[in-house]
Scaffold this active site. Structure first.
Site, PDB file in Angstrom:
ATOM      1  N   CYS A  10      -1.498   1.511  -2.744  1.00 48.20           N
ATOM      2  CA  CYS A  10      -2.641   2.377  -3.055  1.00 48.20           C
ATOM      3  C   CYS A  10      -3.116   2.034  -4.465  1.00 48.20           C
ATOM      4  CB  CYS A  10      -2.323   3.860  -2.876  1.00 48.20           C
ATOM      5  SG  CYS A  10      -1.162   4.570  -4.040  1.00 48.20           S
ATOM      6  N   CYS A  82      -5.584   3.706   0.751  1.00 51.23           N
ATOM      7  CA  CYS A  82      -6.843   4.253   0.243  1.00 51.23           C
ATOM      8  C   CYS A  82      -7.899   3.161   0.284  1.00 51.23           C
ATOM      9  CB  CYS A  82      -6.680   4.807  -1.172  1.00 51.23           C
ATOM     10  SG  CYS A  82      -6.273   3.578  -2.415  1.00 51.23           S
ATOM     11  N   CYS A  89      -7.359  -5.313  -2.180  1.00 44.37           N
ATOM     12  CA  CYS A  89      -6.080  -5.930  -1.821  1.00 44.37           C
ATOM     13  C   CYS A  89      -6.187  -7.435  -2.033  1.00 44.37           C
ATOM     14  CB  CYS A  89      -5.746  -5.621  -0.361  1.00 44.37           C
ATOM     15  SG  CYS A  89      -4.125  -6.240   0.139  1.00 44.37           S
TER      16      CYS A  89
END
Length: 131
Positions: A10, A82, A89
Site C-alpha cells: 500500500c 490501494c 507499483c
C-alpha cells in the site's frame, strides 16, 4: 513443498498492508511466506496495531518498510491494497502475478473504520485461500 510468497503493498506500509500481513501470516502461513511494503514508509499506525490486537494478532513488532525489490521480484503474488499503490507499483517480471484488492484508508478516521477495514481484509484473505 516450498512455500509461495505473497507481498502486500500500500502507500505507506502503515495500516492496510500491515493488517494484511498479520492476517496473511495467520490464515495463509502454512502455505505462503507473507510480507508487506509501501511506496513510502510512514511508520506502523498505532491504531492498526490495536485493531489487530483486538482479534488476537500481534503486529507490534512489524516495521514500516519501503518495497524491497528482492522480495518483489521473487514473489509469486503481489497484492496492491490501494489505488495509489496499484498505479505506482514497480514493473514486475512476467513470473510475478499481480492483483489489486482495494480497501479504504482508515488513517485519521474513527476507530470503527480501522475495525471495518481490518475485517474486510480478513474476509478477502479467507476468500483468496479458498480459490
Amino acid at each position: 513443498m516450498d512455500k509461495k510468497t505473497i507481498y502486500f503493498i500500500c502507500t505507506g506500509n502503515s495500516c492496510r498492508s500491515q493488517m494484511a500481513e498479520g492476517w496473511g501470516k495467520k490464515i495463509l502461513g502454512d502455505e505462503w511466506q507473507v510480507y508487506s511494503g509501501g511506496i513510502e514508509a510512514h511508520g506502523v499506525n498505532p491504531k492498526a496495531i490495536e485493531a489487530m490486537k483486538e482479534v488476537g494478532i500481534d503486529i507490534s513488532n512489524h516495521t514500516s518498510n519501503l518495497i524491497d525489490q528482492n522480495i518483489l521480484h521473487q514473489s509469486d503474488l503481489v497484492v496492491t491494497l490501494c489505488s495509489d499503490a496499484d498505479k505506482n507499483c514497480p514493473i514486475l517480471p512476467p513470473s510475478v502475478k499481480k492483483e489489486h484488492w482495494g480497501f479504504d484508508d482508515p488513517a485519521g478516521k474513527p476507530w470503527s473504520e480501522f475495525q471495518r477495514v481490518r475485517d474486510e481484509i480478513k474476509t478477502a484473505i479467507e476468500s483468496f485461500k479458498t480459490r
